[in-house]
Design a protein around this motif. Structure first.
Motif, PDB file in Angstrom:
ATOM      1  N   ALA A 193       0.836  -1.199   0.000  1.00 21.93           N
ATOM      2  CA  ALA A 193       0.000   0.000   0.000  1.00 21.93           C
ATOM      3  C   ALA A 193       0.874   1.255   0.000  1.00 21.93           C
ATOM      4  O   ALA A 193       2.008   1.238   0.496  1.00 21.93           O
ATOM      5  N   PRO A 194       0.394   2.379  -0.543  1.00 22.04           N
ATOM      6  CA  PRO A 194       1.166   3.628  -0.470  1.00 22.04           C
ATOM      7  C   PRO A 194       1.562   3.985   0.959  1.00 22.04           C
ATOM      8  O   PRO A 194       2.687   4.430   1.195  1.00 22.04           O
ATOM      9  N   LEU A 195       0.643   3.781   1.899  1.00 22.17           N
ATOM     10  CA  LEU A 195       0.928   3.946   3.314  1.00 22.17           C
ATOM     11  C   LEU A 195       0.820   2.562   3.944  1.00 22.17           C
ATOM     12  O   LEU A 195      -0.288   2.071   4.200  1.00 22.17           O
ATOM     13  N   PRO A 196       1.951   1.880   4.179  1.00 20.38           N
ATOM     14  CA  PRO A 196       1.912   0.483   4.632  1.00 20.38           C
ATOM     15  C   PRO A 196       1.559   0.367   6.119  1.00 20.38           C
ATOM     16  O   PRO A 196       2.372  -0.044   6.954  1.00 20.38           O
ATOM     17  N   VAL A 197       0.333   0.749   6.432  1.00 22.05           N
ATOM     18  CA  VAL A 197      -0.159   0.777   7.804  1.00 22.05           C
ATOM     19  C   VAL A 197      -1.478   0.028   7.882  1.00 22.05           C
ATOM     20  O   VAL A 197      -2.384   0.252   7.067  1.00 22.05           O
ATOM     21  N   VAL A 198      -1.572  -0.860   8.863  1.00 20.46           N
ATOM     22  CA  VAL A 198      -2.830  -1.524   9.203  1.00 20.46           C
ATOM     23  C   VAL A 198      -3.337  -0.911  10.497  1.00 20.46           C
ATOM     24  O   VAL A 198      -2.577  -0.757  11.460  1.00 20.46           O
ATOM     25  N   LEU A 199      -4.597  -0.549  10.522  1.00 19.59           N
ATOM     26  CA  LEU A 199      -5.209   0.034  11.710  1.00 19.59           C
ATOM     27  C   LEU A 199      -5.980  -1.053  12.440  1.00 19.59           C
ATOM     28  O   LEU A 199      -6.866  -1.685  11.860  1.00 19.59           O
ATOM     29  N   ALA A 200      -5.627  -1.303  13.719  1.00 17.60           N
ATOM     30  CA  ALA A 200      -6.311  -2.309  14.538  1.00 17.60           C
ATOM     31  C   ALA A 200      -7.112  -1.595  15.622  1.00 17.60           C
ATOM     32  O   ALA A 200      -6.561  -0.795  16.379  1.00 17.60           O
TER      33      ALA A 200
ATOM     34  N   ALA B  58     -11.787   4.767   9.042  1.00 14.38           N
ATOM     35  CA  ALA B  58     -11.667   4.062   7.758  1.00 14.38           C
ATOM     36  C   ALA B  58     -11.521   5.057   6.613  1.00 14.38           C
ATOM     37  O   ALA B  58     -10.730   4.855   5.684  1.00 14.38           O
ATOM     38  N   ARG B  59     -12.262   6.141   6.684  1.00 20.44           N
ATOM     39  CA  ARG B  59     -12.212   7.172   5.638  1.00 20.44           C
ATOM     40  C   ARG B  59     -10.835   7.825   5.582  1.00 20.44           C
ATOM     41  O   ARG B  59     -10.265   8.022   4.502  1.00 20.44           O
ATOM     42  N   THR B  60     -10.277   8.140   6.755  1.00 24.79           N
ATOM     43  CA  THR B  60      -8.941   8.737   6.818  1.00 24.79           C
ATOM     44  C   THR B  60      -7.888   7.770   6.291  1.00 24.79           C
ATOM     45  O   THR B  60      -7.002   8.143   5.512  1.00 24.79           O
ATOM     46  N   LEU B  61      -7.973   6.512   6.723  1.00 26.26           N
ATOM     47  CA  LEU B  61      -6.989   5.516   6.318  1.00 26.26           C
ATOM     48  C   LEU B  61      -6.996   5.314   4.808  1.00 26.26           C
ATOM     49  O   LEU B  61      -5.935   5.274   4.168  1.00 26.26           O
ATOM     50  N   LEU B  62      -8.183   5.205   4.225  1.00 26.40           N
ATOM     51  CA  LEU B  62      -8.268   5.016   2.778  1.00 26.40           C
ATOM     52  C   LEU B  62      -7.738   6.236   2.032  1.00 26.40           C
ATOM     53  O   LEU B  62      -7.006   6.117   1.042  1.00 26.40           O
TER      54      LEU B  62
ATOM     55  N   LEU C 295      -5.452   8.265   2.848  1.00 29.43           N
ATOM     56  CA  LEU C 295      -3.995   8.343   2.932  1.00 29.43           C
ATOM     57  C   LEU C 295      -3.302   7.136   2.312  1.00 29.43           C
ATOM     58  O   LEU C 295      -2.070   7.058   2.341  1.00 29.43           O
ATOM     59  N   GLY C 296      -4.073   6.206   1.756  1.00 30.18           N
ATOM     60  CA  GLY C 296      -3.468   5.057   1.092  1.00 30.18           C
ATOM     61  C   GLY C 296      -3.103   3.929   2.024  1.00 30.18           C
ATOM     62  O   GLY C 296      -2.212   3.130   1.714  1.00 30.18           O
ATOM     63  N   GLY C 297      -3.775   3.841   3.173  1.00 33.33           N
ATOM     64  CA  GLY C 297      -3.467   2.800   4.154  1.00 33.33           C
ATOM     65  C   GLY C 297      -3.835   1.412   3.696  1.00 33.33           C
ATOM     66  O   GLY C 297      -4.560   1.212   2.714  1.00 33.33           O
ATOM     67  N   GLY C 298      -3.332   0.425   4.446  1.00 32.52           N
ATOM     68  CA  GLY C 298      -3.436  -0.968   4.017  1.00 32.52           C
ATOM     69  C   GLY C 298      -4.691  -1.701   4.410  1.00 32.52           C
ATOM     70  O   GLY C 298      -5.057  -2.690   3.777  1.00 32.52           O
ATOM     71  N   GLY C 299      -5.387  -1.283   5.467  1.00 32.08           N
ATOM     72  CA  GLY C 299      -6.598  -1.988   5.861  1.00 32.08           C
ATOM     73  C   GLY C 299      -6.857  -1.924   7.350  1.00 32.08           C
ATOM     74  O   GLY C 299      -6.095  -1.312   8.107  1.00 32.08           O
ATOM     75  N   LEU C 300      -7.942  -2.575   7.746  1.00 27.47           N
ATOM     76  CA  LEU C 300      -8.414  -2.543   9.134  1.00 27.47           C
ATOM     77  C   LEU C 300      -8.469  -3.941   9.729  1.00 27.47           C
ATOM     78  O   LEU C 300      -8.807  -4.910   9.046  1.00 27.47           O
ATOM     79  N   ILE C 301      -8.183  -4.013  11.037  1.00 27.13           N
ATOM     80  CA  ILE C 301      -8.473  -5.194  11.841  1.00 27.13           C
ATOM     81  C   ILE C 301      -9.510  -4.777  12.879  1.00 27.13           C
ATOM     82  O   ILE C 301      -9.279  -3.826  13.634  1.00 27.13           O
ATOM     83  N   VAL C 302     -10.637  -5.465  12.905  1.00 30.00           N
ATOM     84  CA  VAL C 302     -11.704  -5.135  13.852  1.00 30.00           C
ATOM     85  C   VAL C 302     -12.094  -6.393  14.620  1.00 30.00           C
ATOM     86  O   VAL C 302     -11.975  -7.508  14.104  1.00 30.00           O
TER      87      VAL C 302
ATOM     88  N   LEU D 199     -15.420   1.918   3.942  1.00 34.93           N
ATOM     89  CA  LEU D 199     -15.475   0.564   4.501  1.00 34.93           C
ATOM     90  C   LEU D 199     -15.759  -0.484   3.433  1.00 34.93           C
ATOM     91  O   LEU D 199     -15.433  -1.656   3.612  1.00 34.93           O
ATOM     92  N   GLU D 200     -16.379  -0.084   2.348  1.00 38.75           N
ATOM     93  CA  GLU D 200     -16.643  -1.024   1.257  1.00 38.75           C
ATOM     94  C   GLU D 200     -15.466  -1.119   0.287  1.00 38.75           C
ATOM     95  O   GLU D 200     -15.468  -1.969  -0.604  1.00 38.75           O
ATOM     96  N   ARG D 201     -14.452  -0.282   0.463  1.00 39.07           N
ATOM     97  CA  ARG D 201     -13.334  -0.250  -0.490  1.00 39.07           C
ATOM     98  C   ARG D 201     -12.005  -0.684   0.122  1.00 39.07           C
ATOM     99  O   ARG D 201     -11.059  -0.984  -0.615  1.00 39.07           O
ATOM    100  N   ILE D 202     -11.921  -0.709   1.433  1.00 37.96           N
ATOM    101  CA  ILE D 202     -10.655  -1.032   2.080  1.00 37.96           C
ATOM    102  C   ILE D 202     -10.715  -2.450   2.642  1.00 37.96           C
ATOM    103  O   ILE D 202     -11.768  -2.900   3.091  1.00 37.96           O
TER     104      ILE D 202
END
Length: 246
Positions: free
Chosen positions: A91-98, A112-116, A118-125, A145-148
């Protein structure tokens, strides 16, 4: 009603066909029958939360649920952790948000909106004790949330261990100055950023699996950022480093 499937047969078929899309099943108290028994057994096998509610409680939660069975769904299937990590590496921003028991759907959607953006990698919930991702969270995310990629976990501590084994540095956000100043520290990519719930922050059992801590200095004598605001500040600083800013 958005992100809700109602009816005995539709919910049963959904749990059979796409269990990863189902966040929770609600059943009116007193309902019986082979289909209800099959539905609850399928939920147990798939790890899907289900609750029996009094008729008035079900009506408040899901108006016009005439057959007494409803399922809250997430519009995108969850992905395995290994797929999420592989995607995040590139990902452009190689960060996973948990998210550790973040309860407010508005906060989840905004993060989720901020992470997407900025090019973040995804979410763990978490599967349990967190906000549902449909409805208000989906609306607050403006479609993010439907795109990340999103991974739903049963045990966040175990997932963080696996992230570390796969070469991801695991950071947690701190409320106080015990960790590194987010404005001056140099983070190590790829990484996982753990954000805690609105009231208690990152739980001690989860914190033990985090390798580093970050905090936001607040010289303005006002320390009341919510989790979505704090996450945006930290992710912004990580993006500055990832994109070569000074």
């Amino acid at each position: 009603m958005e992100n809700v499937v109602m009816g005995r047969k539709p919910v049963l078929e959904l749990v059979q066909r796409e269990p990863a899309m189902v966040e929770q099943v609600l059943i009116r108290q007193g309902l019986q029958g082979q289909d209800i028994k099959e539905l609850t057994n399928l939920c147990r096998d798939a790890g899907i939360r289900f609750r029996f509610l009094p008729a008035e409680g079900l009506e408040r939660t899901v108006p016009d649920c005439r057959q007494g069975v409803a399922a809250f769904i997430f519009g995108q299937s969850f992905v395995p952790l290994e797929s999420l990590l592989e995607s995040a590496r590139h990902a452009p921003l190689p960060v996973v948000l948990a998210l550790d028991q973040v309860q407010d759907p508005g906060n989840v959607g905004t993060l989720a909106r901020t992470l997407l953006a900025l090019g973040g990698g995804g979410l763990i919930v978490p599967k349990h004790h967190g906000s549902r991702l449909g409805g208000s969270a989906s609306k607050a995310s403006a479609g993010a949330l439907e795109r990340i990629p999103v991974h739903q976990c049963v045990n966040l501590s175990r997932d963080l261990e696996e992230c570390a084994q796969e070469g991801f540095t695991v950071y947690k956000a701190e409320a106080g100055p015990e960790g590194q100043d987010v404005f001056t520290s140099q983070v190590r990519f790829p990484l996982v950023l753990v954000l805690g719930g609105e009231e208690k922050g990152v739980r001690p059992g989860v914190a033990k699996h985090c390798q580093e801590s970050l905090f936001i200095p607040m010289p303005g004598e006002f320390d009341s950022l919510n989790v979505a605001q704090a996450g945006a500040v930290i992710l912004g600083q990580m993006a500055r480093q990832a994109f070569g800013g000074k």
